[in-house]
Design a protein around this motif. Structure first.
Motif, PDB file in Angstrom:
ATOM      1  N   ARG A 139      75.997  96.278 -76.166  1.00  0.00           N
ATOM      2  CA  ARG A 139      77.053  95.495 -75.524  1.00  0.00           C
ATOM      3  C   ARG A 139      76.576  94.043 -75.339  1.00  0.00           C
ATOM      4  O   ARG A 139      77.317  93.094 -75.513  1.00  0.00           O
ATOM      5  CB  ARG A 139      77.397  96.124 -74.164  1.00  0.00           C
ATOM      6  CG  ARG A 139      78.829  95.904 -73.692  1.00  0.00           C
ATOM      7  CD  ARG A 139      79.053  96.518 -72.315  1.00  0.00           C
ATOM      8  NE  ARG A 139      77.995  96.187 -71.353  1.00  0.00           N
ATOM      9  CZ  ARG A 139      77.804  95.007 -70.801  1.00  0.00           C
ATOM     10  NH1 ARG A 139      78.623  94.005 -71.074  1.00  0.00           N
ATOM     11  NH2 ARG A 139      76.810  94.810 -69.956  1.00  0.00           N
ATOM     12  N   ILE A 140      75.300  93.889 -75.011  1.00  0.00           N
ATOM     13  CA  ILE A 140      74.746  92.560 -74.770  1.00  0.00           C
ATOM     14  C   ILE A 140      74.525  91.808 -76.089  1.00  0.00           C
ATOM     15  O   ILE A 140      74.800  90.620 -76.192  1.00  0.00           O
ATOM     16  CB  ILE A 140      73.409  92.683 -74.001  1.00  0.00           C
ATOM     17  CG1 ILE A 140      73.662  93.302 -72.623  1.00  0.00           C
ATOM     18  CG2 ILE A 140      72.728  91.329 -73.873  1.00  0.00           C
ATOM     19  CD1 ILE A 140      72.421  93.790 -71.929  1.00  0.00           C
ATOM     20  N   TYR A 141      74.039  92.501 -77.079  1.00  0.00           N
ATOM     21  CA  TYR A 141      73.793  91.875 -78.381  1.00  0.00           C
ATOM     22  C   TYR A 141      74.240  92.841 -79.476  1.00  0.00           C
ATOM     23  O   TYR A 141      73.526  93.778 -79.817  1.00  0.00           O
ATOM     24  CB  TYR A 141      72.304  91.527 -78.530  1.00  0.00           C
ATOM     25  CG  TYR A 141      72.004  90.746 -79.784  1.00  0.00           C
ATOM     26  CD1 TYR A 141      72.605  89.510 -80.023  1.00  0.00           C
ATOM     27  CD2 TYR A 141      71.115  91.254 -80.732  1.00  0.00           C
ATOM     28  CE1 TYR A 141      72.340  88.805 -81.187  1.00  0.00           C
ATOM     29  CE2 TYR A 141      70.839  90.544 -81.899  1.00  0.00           C
ATOM     30  CZ  TYR A 141      71.455  89.322 -82.118  1.00  0.00           C
ATOM     31  OH  TYR A 141      71.193  88.625 -83.267  1.00  0.00           O
ATOM     32  N   PRO A 142      75.440  92.639 -80.006  1.00  0.00           N
ATOM     33  CA  PRO A 142      76.051  93.664 -80.864  1.00  0.00           C
ATOM     34  C   PRO A 142      75.432  93.780 -82.270  1.00  0.00           C
ATOM     35  O   PRO A 142      76.084  93.499 -83.257  1.00  0.00           O
ATOM     36  CB  PRO A 142      77.530  93.234 -80.959  1.00  0.00           C
ATOM     37  CG  PRO A 142      77.677  92.078 -80.041  1.00  0.00           C
ATOM     38  CD  PRO A 142      76.331  91.512 -79.796  1.00  0.00           C
ATOM     39  N   GLN A 143      74.178  94.193 -82.301  1.00  0.00           N
ATOM     40  CA  GLN A 143      73.492  94.446 -83.577  1.00  0.00           C
ATOM     41  C   GLN A 143      72.890  95.849 -83.506  1.00  0.00           C
ATOM     42  O   GLN A 143      71.678  96.013 -83.340  1.00  0.00           O
ATOM     43  CB  GLN A 143      72.373  93.411 -83.784  1.00  0.00           C
ATOM     44  CG  GLN A 143      72.847  92.002 -84.037  1.00  0.00           C
ATOM     45  CD  GLN A 143      73.333  91.834 -85.465  1.00  0.00           C
ATOM     46  OE1 GLN A 143      73.003  92.609 -86.349  1.00  0.00           O
ATOM     47  NE2 GLN A 143      74.164  90.816 -85.697  1.00  0.00           N
ATOM     48  N   PRO A 144      73.745  96.880 -83.621  1.00  0.00           N
ATOM     49  CA  PRO A 144      73.281  98.246 -83.353  1.00  0.00           C
ATOM     50  C   PRO A 144      72.104  98.700 -84.206  1.00  0.00           C
ATOM     51  O   PRO A 144      71.220  99.400 -83.701  1.00  0.00           O
ATOM     52  CB  PRO A 144      74.504  99.121 -83.629  1.00  0.00           C
ATOM     53  CG  PRO A 144      75.541  98.243 -84.219  1.00  0.00           C
ATOM     54  CD  PRO A 144      75.181  96.825 -83.931  1.00  0.00           C
ATOM     55  N   LYS A 145      72.066  98.290 -85.468  1.00  0.00           N
ATOM     56  CA  LYS A 145      70.986  98.820 -86.322  1.00  0.00           C
ATOM     57  C   LYS A 145      69.600  98.355 -85.888  1.00  0.00           C
ATOM     58  O   LYS A 145      68.719  99.179 -85.670  1.00  0.00           O
ATOM     59  CB  LYS A 145      71.251  98.482 -87.788  1.00  0.00           C
ATOM     60  CG  LYS A 145      72.137  99.516 -88.448  1.00  0.00           C
ATOM     61  CD  LYS A 145      72.186  99.279 -89.941  1.00  0.00           C
ATOM     62  CE  LYS A 145      73.138 100.244 -90.594  1.00  0.00           C
ATOM     63  NZ  LYS A 145      73.310  99.925 -92.021  1.00  0.00           N
ATOM     64  N   PRO A 146      69.376  97.007 -85.795  1.00  0.00           N
ATOM     65  CA  PRO A 146      68.038  96.612 -85.332  1.00  0.00           C
ATOM     66  C   PRO A 146      67.748  97.087 -83.904  1.00  0.00           C
ATOM     67  O   PRO A 146      66.597  97.401 -83.589  1.00  0.00           O
ATOM     68  CB  PRO A 146      68.058  95.088 -85.417  1.00  0.00           C
ATOM     69  CG  PRO A 146      69.467  94.683 -85.633  1.00  0.00           C
ATOM     70  CD  PRO A 146      70.182  95.857 -86.212  1.00  0.00           C
ATOM     71  N   ILE A 147      68.771  97.175 -83.072  1.00  0.00           N
ATOM     72  CA  ILE A 147      68.518  97.653 -81.698  1.00  0.00           C
ATOM     73  C   ILE A 147      68.064  99.104 -81.730  1.00  0.00           C
ATOM     74  O   ILE A 147      67.071  99.485 -81.087  1.00  0.00           O
ATOM     75  CB  ILE A 147      69.763  97.444 -80.819  1.00  0.00           C
ATOM     76  CG1 ILE A 147      69.851  95.949 -80.449  1.00  0.00           C
ATOM     77  CG2 ILE A 147      69.695  98.306 -79.548  1.00  0.00           C
ATOM     78  CD1 ILE A 147      70.981  95.565 -79.565  1.00  0.00           C
ATOM     79  N   ALA A 148      68.739  99.939 -82.526  1.00  0.00           N
ATOM     80  CA  ALA A 148      68.337 101.345 -82.644  1.00  0.00           C
ATOM     81  C   ALA A 148      66.901 101.427 -83.149  1.00  0.00           C
ATOM     82  O   ALA A 148      66.084 102.206 -82.659  1.00  0.00           O
ATOM     83  CB  ALA A 148      69.271 102.081 -83.592  1.00  0.00           C
ATOM     84  N   ASN A 149      66.609 100.588 -84.124  1.00  0.00           N
ATOM     85  CA  ASN A 149      65.285 100.592 -84.709  1.00  0.00           C
ATOM     86  C   ASN A 149      64.203 100.220 -83.698  1.00  0.00           C
ATOM     87  O   ASN A 149      63.152 100.853 -83.635  1.00  0.00           O
ATOM     88  CB  ASN A 149      65.285  99.608 -85.873  1.00  0.00           C
ATOM     89  CG  ASN A 149      64.312 100.016 -86.921  1.00  0.00           C
ATOM     90  OD1 ASN A 149      64.323 101.166 -87.346  1.00  0.00           O
ATOM     91  ND2 ASN A 149      63.449  99.095 -87.303  1.00  0.00           N
ATOM     92  N   TRP A 150      64.471  99.196 -82.922  1.00  0.00           N
ATOM     93  CA  TRP A 150      63.470  98.781 -81.933  1.00  0.00           C
ATOM     94  C   TRP A 150      63.322  99.804 -80.823  1.00  0.00           C
ATOM     95  O   TRP A 150      62.223 100.037 -80.338  1.00  0.00           O
ATOM     96  CB  TRP A 150      63.770  97.372 -81.395  1.00  0.00           C
ATOM     97  CG  TRP A 150      63.147  96.374 -82.304  1.00  0.00           C
ATOM     98  CD1 TRP A 150      63.681  95.882 -83.450  1.00  0.00           C
ATOM     99  CD2 TRP A 150      61.831  95.835 -82.198  1.00  0.00           C
ATOM    100  NE1 TRP A 150      62.783  95.056 -84.075  1.00  0.00           N
ATOM    101  CE2 TRP A 150      61.639  94.999 -83.331  1.00  0.00           C
ATOM    102  CE3 TRP A 150      60.799  95.965 -81.284  1.00  0.00           C
ATOM    103  CZ2 TRP A 150      60.451  94.304 -83.554  1.00  0.00           C
ATOM    104  CZ3 TRP A 150      59.618  95.258 -81.494  1.00  0.00           C
ATOM    105  CH2 TRP A 150      59.445  94.445 -82.621  1.00  0.00           C
ATOM    106  N   ILE A 151      64.409 100.464 -80.444  1.00  0.00           N
ATOM    107  CA  ILE A 151      64.300 101.495 -79.409  1.00  0.00           C
ATOM    108  C   ILE A 151      63.505 102.684 -79.943  1.00  0.00           C
ATOM    109  O   ILE A 151      62.553 103.147 -79.312  1.00  0.00           O
ATOM    110  CB  ILE A 151      65.705 101.971 -78.956  1.00  0.00           C
ATOM    111  CG1 ILE A 151      66.399 100.860 -78.161  1.00  0.00           C
ATOM    112  CG2 ILE A 151      65.590 103.240 -78.115  1.00  0.00           C
ATOM    113  CD1 ILE A 151      67.793 101.220 -77.685  1.00  0.00           C
TER     114      ILE A 151
END
Ligand code: ADP
Ligand code: MG
Length: 487
Positions: free
Chosen positions: A340-352
């Motif tokens: 929601r804060i930074y709508p880049q789901p793929k890199p966010i999923a990757n970093w998590i």
């Protein structure tokens, strides 16, 4: 598994419900307290005490039944199951036998990246026993757990490998977590497994005798016990091919010895306990109205499977990443907040999952327990995407974020000159020229249209700058240098 054989597995999962009080009394339901403080006459089964059903426990059982699309029964009842053991003060457990609160149900779990369906036979409400504690010269009983509400979820014998069983069990845990029916704390024994294992020849009709392995309290042990038991049974049948199957393996109960890593016989069918089930005369049948059931529908959130499919569809994530992110409600919430804060789901999923997941694995923590907020995680990913830090530097920033979660990644980078990307065009130009000179063969390949050679050259520049160069700038300077070649 050995060629030509098939495993057959059925699971009985006991899940402690996270109600405020116990199933048949107002005694507090809480783990970890001093022994024997959450008990009244009811919890220790003194004569003359009467059970009163906890509505909240019934509601959570209904909710779980609905979540797995089982048939919630408008009429069910409680039975007494007799057994004699010091952890059971009444000498019988109150459970449900032939009229459970939920019949049937389907669980869809991901096995090796593919959806598989498993069938539930029934779900029953029952109370937990106390706990024996062994000291050097004596044993004591802690009755705090006696009377804690459980649901027992009994599957059909529909699983065929340890992987199936673990995936099914993990999915059950996720559902319990999403509907807030249980703490799902494996270390505290909130979820425990009895597993039934048999094997048969591939294509064989009917089932052979099963071995029940009791009281496993982790997914690891569940997996190991099933694998071990399947191998053991196949070995037994193959060692006596002329004997009728019945005489090779008889129905029996085993336990899993965690130090020896093998199943150990507890009792055979001849010594099986006789539970002498009969309806509990102290309790009325459990009668529900359609309305009681419908009302619980409203408490059903988006379930893990629906969420997982949505992540694949809307965010373009892989099934595996979606499955991991949705396995725990708090993790899924964390991910969605960051997106929601930074709508880049793929890199966010990757970093998590990959970066922070890898760093936290040893501690057995999930990112939402690490102190790193979704805001800071989103910020870090944003800084990488915007070229404020390189991916390489971001890894060091991530290490620091785990040590000092209260400091934002922006501050961490601002406070450390070494973290700022190398963006001195002139110096970088020198390095680029040097790389081009040292790798003429690759440069020619690039000119011949081979982009892999270009990636190689970028890598060479990165190497010389210890990964600190800003990727966009490196790309631009390299393209320019190659365009001017040979000069
Ligand atoms: P019980 O009444 O003795 O508890 P159930 O019929 O309720 O027996 O079955 C208990 C569990 O054992 C269920 O999960 C069921 O799926 C499983 N099961 C039954 N038969 C077999 C078999 N032959 N092989 C593996 N699992 C089995
Ligand atoms: Mg049973």
């Amino acid at each position: 598994m050995k060629d030509g054989w098939e495993g057959v597995i059925g699971l009985e999962i006991h899940a402690e419900l996270n109600t405020a009080t116990k199933l048949f009394s107002g005694d507090v339901n809480r783990f970890g307290d001093e022994p024997n403080i959450n008990i009244s006459e009811v919890s220790v089964g003194l004569p003359g005490t009467l059970p009163v059903v906890n509505k909240e426990a019934v509601r959570k059982a209904i909710r779980f039944g609905l979540a797995v699309k089982g048939q919630v029964q408008l009429w069910s009842r409680f039975d007494r199951k007799s057994y004699f053991y010091p952890d059971c003060p009444r000498n019988y457990q109150i459970t449900q036998f032939d009229f459970p609160v939920v019949k049937g149900g389907i669980v869809t779990a991901l096995v090796d990246g593919e959806e598989k369906q498993f069938s539930i036979n029934r779900i029953q409400l029952e109370d937990d026993a106390g706990m024996l504690k062994h000291f050097t010269s004596f044993a004591g009983v802690d009755f705090n757990r006696a009377g804690v509400p459980l649901i027992e979820i009994v599957s059909e014998p529909c699983m065929h490998s340890a992987k199936d069983a673990v995936a099914y069990a993990m999915t059950i845990r996720s559902i319990l977590d999403y509907i807030d029916a249980s703490d799902c704390n494996m270390e505290e024994g909130s979820i425990r497994f009895d597993v039934n294992v048999s094997v048969r020849k591939q294509g064989e009709a009917g089932l052979r005798n099963r071995i029940e392995i009791k009281n496993l309290n982790s997914f690891n042990y569940l997996q190991q016990a099933i694998e071990h038991e399947i191998d053991r049974q196949i070995g037994m049948y193959e060692a006596a091919p002329e004997k009728p199957a019945d005489q090779v393996i008889g129905q029996a109960t085993y336990r899993w010895d965690t130090t020896k890593a093998e199943t150990v016989l507890m009792r055979t069918k001849e010594n099986a306990e006789d539970y002498r089930y009969f309806p509990d005369p102290d309790l009325l049948p459990l009668v529900l109205s359609e309305k009681d059931v419908e009302r619980e529908m409203e408490y059903l959130p988006e379930l893990p499977l629906e969420k997982e499919r949505r992540y694949v569809r809307d965010f373009g994530l892989s099934a595996q990443h979606s499955y991991f992110l949705t396995s725990e409600k708090k993790l899924a919430d964390y991910f969605e907040e960051a997106v929601r804060i930074y709508p880049q789901p793929k890199p966010i999923a990757n970093w998590i999952l990959v970066e922070f997941g890898g760093r936290l694995k040893e501690k057995g923590l999930s990112i939402w327990q690490s102190g790193v907020t979704p805001q800071n995680l989103a910020e870090l990913v944003k800084m990488i995407q915007e070229g404020v830090v390189t991916s390489r530097t971001a890894k060091s920033v991530a290490d620091e974020m785990l040590l000092t979660p209260e400091v934002s990644p922006r501050t961490i980078v601002e406070d450390n000159p070494a973290y700022r990307p190398f963006a001195d065009t002139e110096k970088l130009q020198e390095i680029v020229v040097q790389v081009v000179r040292e790798n003429e063969a690759s440069v020619k390949e690039v000119l011949g249209g081979r982009d892999r050679a270009f990636t190689f050259l970028v890598g060479q520049v990165m190497k010389k700058t210890q990964g600190s160069a800003q990727p966009d700038l490196v790309n631009r300077l390299l393209r320019e240098a190659i365009a001017q070649y040979p000069k």
